[in-house]
Structure formats: structure tokens, C-alpha cells
Design a protein around this motif. Structure first.
Motif, PDB file in Angstrom:
ATOM      1  N   ASP A  75       0.828  -1.213   0.000  1.00 50.26           N
ATOM      2  CA  ASP A  75       0.000   0.000   0.000  1.00 50.26           C
ATOM      3  C   ASP A  75       0.860   1.259   0.000  1.00 50.26           C
ATOM      4  N   SER A 103      -5.606   0.235  -1.972  1.00 57.22           N
ATOM      5  CA  SER A 103      -5.160   0.006  -0.595  1.00 57.22           C
ATOM      6  C   SER A 103      -6.215  -0.805   0.137  1.00 57.22           C
ATOM      7  N   TYR A 107      -7.025  -1.654   6.899  1.00 56.42           N
ATOM      8  CA  TYR A 107      -5.600  -1.459   7.190  1.00 56.42           C
ATOM      9  C   TYR A 107      -5.311  -1.364   8.684  1.00 56.42           C
ATOM     10  N   TYR A 130      -1.782   6.299   5.954  1.00 61.17           N
ATOM     11  CA  TYR A 130      -3.079   5.776   5.509  1.00 61.17           C
ATOM     12  C   TYR A 130      -4.148   6.867   5.535  1.00 61.17           C
TER      13      TYR A 130
END
Length: 220
Positions: A75, A103, A107, A130
Motif C-alpha cells: 500500500d 489500498s 488497514y 493511511y
């Protein structure tokens, strides 16, 4: 004479009794030997099962960590490469394509699984990336609603976060010639992110080795 008669009379009974006692002793001893051997084998089997369970747990722990580390690494690498490509095209006035960055949606679970490998501060670096990726994807998906400067800022913000003022130098790099290691093994990246990305690379390599070692043990 009397003793002889008594002995003769009870010889058979005495011998039978002695034989029974000896037989009982021998039987008891054999039973004890068998029970001892059985218990030893049972204990060995229990230890073997415990060891197999330990290897099984270790295998899956390493496998899960390796999966999470590889997902996070992919990612982050995708986000950097795509940001370099976009910013480079924009700077050189080439054709621009507005693609969201692939992505993982969960996460937070993958980052949390790496908690034993990173400090809280280092984990926060990953979460911050992120956060930028989420914002970038939100903007690029509906890019028609935003001014070009907003979209450009979204891409450059990710590079600025990782490389600081050196992001302008990074934009001029040929992303097609860069490996993941090239992204952090340089003097352009901020020290905190250099450590985070370096550790991430090490985790992927080490955990893959551990998985192979444990897997080989299973096969034996």
C-alpha cells in the motif's frame, strides 16, 4: 520321621503356594514395566503434540504478520510510486490520469498486527500515511468536484510527509527505475519514515524465512 512325613504331605501345597507367589510377583513386575513404558510413551506423545501445536501457532503467527507486513508495504509503495508519477506528469505538463490508490480497507487490523515490531510513535507514522491515502482516494474518485490545485496538493502532501522539503527532488526520479528499497534507502527521506519503511522491509523478509523454517519442520 515326623518332619519328613509333614514335609512330604505338604510339599505340593508349599510348592504351589511358592509358584503362585512367584507368578504374582513376576506378573506384577511385568505389569509395572508395561505401565511404566505406556506412561513414558504417553508423556512423549503429549510433549510431541504440545510441540506440534507450538509450531502450528508459530507458523500461523508468522504467516499473519508476514501477510499484514506485505499488505502495508504494498500500500505504501503504491502510494509513493503513484504520487511520484502524478506529480512528475503535472510538473512536466504531461497527460494526467486520476486514479485512486489501491489500498486495503481494513488497514487498521494489519497495522495493529505489527504492534510488536514497532513503537507507538512508529505505528502512528503508518496510520498518518493511511490517513493521507484515504483523503487522496476520496479526492481522486470525485476529482471533477475539485480544483486541480487541490488534487495536486493531495498527491504532494504524501510525498512531503515522507520526504519533507526533498519531495521536489523525489518528483524528478524515474519511478519505473525505483525499487521499494530505493524509496527509503536514500538521503532524501525523513529519518522517522526511513526507519519505519526499513523495518517493514525487514519484517517481510524475516517472517517469510520463519514461515519456511517452520513449514520445513512440519514436513519432517
Amino acid at each position: 520321621m515326623i518332619l519328613y512325613e509333614i514335609f512330604s504331605k505338604y510339599t505340593t501345597s508349599i510348592l504351589s503356594t511358592i509358584s503362585i507367589l512367584i507368578g504374582s510377583l513376576v506378573g506384577s513386575y511385568c505389569s509395572w514395566i508395561i505401565a511404566k513404558k505406556t506412561n513414558c510413551e504417553s508423556i512423549k506423545e503429549q510433549y510431541r503434540i504440545l510441540e506440534e501445536n507450538r509450531k502450528y501457532d508459530l507458523y500461523h503467527r508468522n504467516k499473519n504478520i508476514a501477510i499484514s507486513a506485505n499488505i502495508v508495504r504494498l500500500d505504501i509503495a503504491n502510494s509513493i510510486f503513484q504520487s511520484i508519477r502524478f506529480c512528475s506528469n503535472y510538473k512536466e505538463k504531461r497527460e494526467i490520469n486520476y486514479y485512486s490508490i489501491p489500498s486495503t480497507k481494513d488497514y487498521s487490523l494489519h497495522v495493529a498486527s505489527l504492534s510488536q515490531k514497532y513503537s507507538i510513535k512508529e505505528l502512528s507514522y503508518i496510520y498518518q500515511l493511511y490517513g493521507i491515502i484515504d483523503r487522496l482516494n476520496y479526492i481522486t474518485i470525485g476529482y471533477e468536484r475539485y480544483e486541480e490545485s487541490v488534487i495536486v496538493d493531495a498527491y504532494t502532501s504524501l510525498l512531503r510527509k515522507i520526504y519533507g522539503d526533498n519531495y521536489n527532488i523525489v518528483i524528478d526520479l524515474d519511478d519505473k527505475q525505483l525499487s521499494y528499497k530505493d524509496l527509503y534507502n536514500n538521503n532524501l527521506i525523513l529519518e522517522g519514515y526511513k526507519k519505519v519503511l526499513s523495518i517493514l522491509d525487514e519484517i517481510c523478509n524475516i517472517e517469510e524465512i520463519n514461515i519456511n523454517i517452520v513449514s520445513d519442520d512440519f514436513e519432517r
